[in-house]
Enzyme design. Structure first.
Site, PDB file in Angstrom:
ATOM      1  N   GLY A  46      18.966 -20.886  42.898  1.00 39.68           N
ATOM      2  CA  GLY A  46      20.301 -20.638  42.109  1.00 39.68           C
ATOM      3  C   GLY A  46      19.939 -21.042  40.794  1.00 39.68           C
ATOM      4  O   GLY A  46      18.908 -21.670  40.466  1.00 39.68           O
ATOM      5  N   GLN A  51      21.227 -22.733  31.983  1.00 43.64           N
ATOM      6  CA  GLN A  51      19.609 -23.321  32.089  1.00 43.64           C
ATOM      7  C   GLN A  51      18.628 -22.608  31.458  1.00 43.64           C
ATOM      8  O   GLN A  51      17.414 -23.022  31.523  1.00 43.64           O
ATOM      9  CB  GLN A  51      19.401 -23.475  33.951  1.00 43.64           C
ATOM     10  CG  GLN A  51      20.408 -24.501  34.479  1.00 43.64           C
ATOM     11  CD  GLN A  51      19.853 -24.512  35.903  1.00 43.64           C
ATOM     12  OE1 GLN A  51      20.522 -23.350  36.744  1.00 43.64           O
ATOM     13  NE2 GLN A  51      19.017 -25.101  36.442  1.00 43.64           N
ATOM     14  N   CYS A  94      16.579 -29.194  41.430  1.00 42.69           N
ATOM     15  CA  CYS A  94      17.439 -28.409  40.376  1.00 42.69           C
ATOM     16  C   CYS A  94      16.106 -28.044  39.525  1.00 42.69           C
ATOM     17  O   CYS A  94      15.306 -28.833  39.306  1.00 42.69           O
ATOM     18  CB  CYS A  94      18.296 -29.504  39.686  1.00 42.69           C
ATOM     19  SG  CYS A  94      18.943 -28.409  38.180  1.00 42.69           S
ATOM     20  N   LEU A  95      16.275 -26.746  39.171  1.00 41.31           N
ATOM     21  CA  LEU A  95      14.939 -26.191  38.414  1.00 41.31           C
ATOM     22  C   LEU A  95      14.883 -26.847  37.118  1.00 41.31           C
ATOM     23  O   LEU A  95      14.008 -26.581  36.264  1.00 41.31           O
ATOM     24  CB  LEU A  95      15.029 -24.451  37.968  1.00 41.31           C
ATOM     25  CG  LEU A  95      14.924 -23.763  39.383  1.00 41.31           C
ATOM     26  CD1 LEU A  95      15.368 -22.313  38.988  1.00 41.31           C
ATOM     27  CD2 LEU A  95      13.699 -23.925  39.886  1.00 41.31           C
ATOM     28  N   HIS A 136      26.668 -26.741  43.200  1.00 43.34           N
ATOM     29  CA  HIS A 136      25.980 -27.184  42.258  1.00 43.34           C
ATOM     30  C   HIS A 136      25.837 -26.214  41.008  1.00 43.34           C
ATOM     31  O   HIS A 136      25.786 -26.805  39.962  1.00 43.34           O
ATOM     32  CB  HIS A 136      24.521 -27.132  43.076  1.00 43.34           C
ATOM     33  CG  HIS A 136      23.322 -27.471  42.081  1.00 43.34           C
ATOM     34  ND1 HIS A 136      22.360 -28.484  42.453  1.00 43.34           N
ATOM     35  CD2 HIS A 136      22.673 -27.211  41.158  1.00 43.34           C
ATOM     36  CE1 HIS A 136      21.477 -28.452  41.717  1.00 43.34           C
ATOM     37  NE2 HIS A 136      21.525 -27.748  40.675  1.00 43.34           N
ATOM     38  N   GLU A 137      25.729 -25.039  41.177  1.00 45.71           N
ATOM     39  CA  GLU A 137      25.844 -24.137  40.222  1.00 45.71           C
ATOM     40  C   GLU A 137      26.887 -23.971  39.231  1.00 45.71           C
ATOM     41  O   GLU A 137      27.143 -23.963  38.152  1.00 45.71           O
ATOM     42  CB  GLU A 137      25.210 -22.605  40.501  1.00 45.71           C
ATOM     43  CG  GLU A 137      23.944 -22.276  41.113  1.00 45.71           C
ATOM     44  CD  GLU A 137      22.816 -23.060  40.911  1.00 45.71           C
ATOM     45  OE1 GLU A 137      22.829 -23.152  39.302  1.00 45.71           O
ATOM     46  OE2 GLU A 137      21.914 -23.364  41.314  1.00 45.71           O
ATOM     47  N   HIS A 140      27.067 -27.105  36.992  1.00 44.41           N
ATOM     48  CA  HIS A 140      26.180 -26.554  35.755  1.00 44.41           C
ATOM     49  C   HIS A 140      27.117 -25.939  34.694  1.00 44.41           C
ATOM     50  O   HIS A 140      26.985 -26.419  33.446  1.00 44.41           O
ATOM     51  CB  HIS A 140      25.113 -25.487  36.125  1.00 44.41           C
ATOM     52  CG  HIS A 140      23.834 -26.268  36.419  1.00 44.41           C
ATOM     53  ND1 HIS A 140      23.097 -27.167  35.760  1.00 44.41           N
ATOM     54  CD2 HIS A 140      23.028 -26.023  37.438  1.00 44.41           C
ATOM     55  CE1 HIS A 140      21.963 -27.454  36.387  1.00 44.41           C
ATOM     56  NE2 HIS A 140      21.914 -26.819  37.532  1.00 44.41           N
TER      57      HIS A 140
HETATM   58 NI    NI Z   1      20.422 -27.045  38.894  1.00 46.86          NI
END
Ligand code: NI
Length: 174
Positions: A46, A51, A94-95, A136-137, A140
């Protein structure tokens, strides 16, 4: 399609609240394609636009398992309209917080309304990994990170570690 550099903790950009997308045009679709390519390259399941430094309410997901046929999903202006009372726990990563994982408890099932890449109104009932990933996304898009759902002690430890690493990289720290 272009792979974009990822914004990493503790960059304050990650705390920005993203704004809704008003017109879904080729620029938005190109952004979604770049995000998918960036996500697959990472690899991740995701990615939210913030991000890669774009504060718009757009996220991409693909929760299929390795080896399965890819199923890229694009969510524009997603809104959670229902959350179940029962909860589930997943180990999240998380990236933007590479190589850190922690268990997070969230509603097990949700309903999300959103626009697809053609600007069509859609609704999805999600459970399991998809429900967790969507929450989660969407977090963000509101400047919230999964580490905000763990204990303050653990969170402070992670932020300290990443702040130190950012200084070593010469990146600006908060
Ligand atoms: Ni994340």
């Amino acid at each position: 399609m272009t792979i974009k550099p990822l914004i990493i903790l503790p960059d304050p950009v990650l705390r920005q609240v993203s704004t809704p997308i008003e017109t879904i045009d080729d620029d938005v679709r190109r952004l979604a394609d770049d995000m998918l390519e960036t996500m697959y390259d990472a690899p991740g399941i995701g990615l939210a636009a913030i991000q890669i430094g774009v504060p718009r309410r757009l996220l991409v997901l693909d929760v299929t398992k390795e080896g399965e046929e890819k199923k890229p999903l694009v969510f524009i202006n997603p809104k959670i309209v229902r959350s179940s009372d029962d909860r589930s726990v997943y180990e999240e990563g998380c990236l933007s917080i590479p190589d850190y994982y922690a268990e997070v408890q969230r509603p097990a099932g949700i309903t999300v309304e959103y626009l697809d890449r053609d600007g069509k109104e859609q609704s999805i009932e999600a459970d399991g990994l998809l429900a967790t990933c969507l929450q989660h996304e969407i977090d963000h898009l509101n400047g919230v990170l999964f580490i905000d759902h763990i204990s303050k002690l653990k969170r402070d430890m992670v932020i300290r570690k990443f702040t130190k690493a950012a200084k070593v990289r010469g990146a600006k720290a908060i």
